[in-house]
Motif scaffolding. Structure first.
Motif, PDB file in Angstrom:
ATOM      1  N   ALA A   1       0.842  -1.190   0.000  1.00  0.00           N
ATOM      2  CA  ALA A   1       0.000   0.000   0.000  1.00  0.00           C
ATOM      3  C   ALA A   1       0.880   1.244   0.000  1.00  0.00           C
ATOM      4  N   GLY A   2       0.378   2.298  -0.589  1.00  0.00           N
ATOM      5  CA  GLY A   2       1.101   3.559  -0.597  1.00  0.00           C
ATOM      6  C   GLY A   2       0.164   4.689  -0.919  1.00  0.00           C
ATOM      7  N   GLY A   3       0.666   5.892  -0.873  1.00  0.00           N
ATOM      8  CA  GLY A   3      -0.184   7.021  -1.187  1.00  0.00           C
ATOM      9  C   GLY A   3       0.494   8.340  -0.954  1.00  0.00           C
ATOM     10  N   ALA A   4      -0.324   9.357  -0.853  1.00  0.00           N
ATOM     11  CA  ALA A   4       0.147  10.715  -0.653  1.00  0.00           C
ATOM     12  C   ALA A   4      -0.597  11.312   0.534  1.00  0.00           C
TER      13      ALA A   4
ATOM     14  N   MET B   1      -5.360  15.021  -4.258  1.00  0.00           N
ATOM     15  CA  MET B   1      -4.041  14.415  -4.100  1.00  0.00           C
ATOM     16  C   MET B   1      -3.841  13.353  -5.170  1.00  0.00           C
ATOM     17  N   ASP B   2      -2.646  13.266  -5.671  1.00  0.00           N
ATOM     18  CA  ASP B   2      -2.276  12.230  -6.630  1.00  0.00           C
ATOM     19  C   ASP B   2      -1.240  11.313  -5.978  1.00  0.00           C
ATOM     20  N   ALA B   3      -1.505  10.018  -6.021  1.00  0.00           N
ATOM     21  CA  ALA B   3      -0.546   9.046  -5.507  1.00  0.00           C
ATOM     22  C   ALA B   3       0.481   8.728  -6.590  1.00  0.00           C
ATOM     23  N   PHE B   4       1.680   8.393  -6.144  1.00  0.00           N
ATOM     24  CA  PHE B   4       2.716   7.950  -7.067  1.00  0.00           C
ATOM     25  C   PHE B   4       3.567   6.895  -6.370  1.00  0.00           C
ATOM     26  N   PHE B   5       4.204   6.059  -7.172  1.00  0.00           N
ATOM     27  CA  PHE B   5       5.127   5.051  -6.660  1.00  0.00           C
ATOM     28  C   PHE B   5       6.132   4.802  -7.775  1.00  0.00           C
ATOM     29  N   LYS B   6       7.385   5.104  -7.503  1.00  0.00           N
ATOM     30  CA  LYS B   6       8.442   4.976  -8.502  1.00  0.00           C
ATOM     31  C   LYS B   6       9.668   4.358  -7.851  1.00  0.00           C
ATOM     32  N   ILE B   7      10.471   3.687  -8.666  1.00  0.00           N
ATOM     33  CA  ILE B   7      11.819   3.333  -8.235  1.00  0.00           C
ATOM     34  C   ILE B   7      12.772   3.969  -9.228  1.00  0.00           C
ATOM     35  N   HIS B   8      13.867   4.486  -8.712  1.00  0.00           N
ATOM     36  CA  HIS B   8      14.787   5.283  -9.517  1.00  0.00           C
ATOM     37  C   HIS B   8      16.225   4.794  -9.401  1.00  0.00           C
ATOM     38  N   TYR B   9      16.990   5.133 -10.408  1.00  0.00           N
ATOM     39  CA  TYR B   9      18.444   5.063 -10.366  1.00  0.00           C
ATOM     40  C   TYR B   9      18.931   6.445 -10.766  1.00  0.00           C
ATOM     41  N   HIS B  10      19.822   6.996  -9.990  1.00  0.00           N
ATOM     42  CA  HIS B  10      20.354   8.332 -10.279  1.00  0.00           C
ATOM     43  C   HIS B  10      21.867   8.242 -10.384  1.00  0.00           C
TER      44      HIS B  10
ATOM     45  N   LEU C   1      -2.241   8.903  -9.671  1.00  0.00           N
ATOM     46  CA  LEU C   1      -3.502   8.238  -9.350  1.00  0.00           C
ATOM     47  C   LEU C   1      -4.325   9.135  -8.436  1.00  0.00           C
ATOM     48  N   GLN C   2      -5.465   9.566  -8.923  1.00  0.00           N
ATOM     49  CA  GLN C   2      -6.307  10.477  -8.148  1.00  0.00           C
ATOM     50  C   GLN C   2      -6.850   9.788  -6.903  1.00  0.00           C
ATOM     51  N   GLY C   3      -6.845  10.509  -5.814  1.00  0.00           N
ATOM     52  CA  GLY C   3      -7.361   9.989  -4.559  1.00  0.00           C
ATOM     53  C   GLY C   3      -6.300   9.794  -3.496  1.00  0.00           C
ATOM     54  N   GLY C   4      -5.029   9.753  -3.895  1.00  0.00           N
ATOM     55  CA  GLY C   4      -3.946   9.772  -2.925  1.00  0.00           C
ATOM     56  C   GLY C   4      -3.546   8.465  -2.283  1.00  0.00           C
ATOM     57  N   GLN C   5      -4.137   7.329  -2.641  1.00  0.00           N
ATOM     58  CA  GLN C   5      -3.684   6.074  -2.070  1.00  0.00           C
ATOM     59  C   GLN C   5      -3.942   4.924  -3.039  1.00  0.00           C
ATOM     60  N   PHE C   6      -3.254   3.796  -2.786  1.00  0.00           N
ATOM     61  CA  PHE C   6      -3.423   2.624  -3.641  1.00  0.00           C
ATOM     62  C   PHE C   6      -3.067   1.366  -2.878  1.00  0.00           C
ATOM     63  N   GLU C   7      -3.507   0.235  -3.406  1.00  0.00           N
ATOM     64  CA  GLU C   7      -3.153  -1.078  -2.889  1.00  0.00           C
ATOM     65  C   GLU C   7      -2.878  -2.003  -4.067  1.00  0.00           C
TER      66      GLU C   7
END
Length: 115
Positions: free
Chosen positions: A37-40, A52-61, A79-85
């Motif tokens: 689960a995650g969110g904003a 709120m927009d939820a996001f979930f990313k993995i990065h390499y910098h 993702l509108q609503g700020g959370q996800f599962e």
């Protein structure tokens, strides 16, 4: 899996059917479910989840000053609503999903390095 898994006005869970594991195809067990689960979260109490927009990313910098060679896998995008599962039938399927994300990131890093 095709990324992003969720975006915009999608329902806040994946798989969208909510009935079977998207990795192995098994039906979810009646005695429990594994999920990520995650969110904003808004800093202001006056902001509701519709804004709120939820996001979930993995990065390499990279260490490059111009950010060349960077790579990203966007799993959840605006993702509108700020959370996800993200639902899985078991911890092995969750592990497989996380490894798939890392494998996709490694492929994006290799692609970025080749330019």
């Amino acid at each position: 899996m095709k990324y992003p898994l969720l975006k915009g006005r999608d329902k806040h869970f994946y798989p969208k059917s909510g009935k079977k594991c998207s990795l192995c195809g098994e039906s979810f067990r009646k005695d429990g479910i594994v999920y990520l689960a995650g969110g904003a979260v808004a800093d202001c109490l006056l902001v509701d989840d519709k804004h709120m927009d939820a996001f979930f990313k993995i990065h390499y910098h990279t260490a490059a000053v111009d950010c060349s060679g960077n790579a990203c896998v966007e799993v959840i995008q605006h993702l509108q609503g700020g959370q996800f599962e993200l639902l899985f039938c078991s911890t092995p399927c969750l592990r497989k999903f996380l490894m798939e994300m890392v494998n996709k990131l490694e492929a994006a890093i290799t692609k970025a390095a080749k330019g």
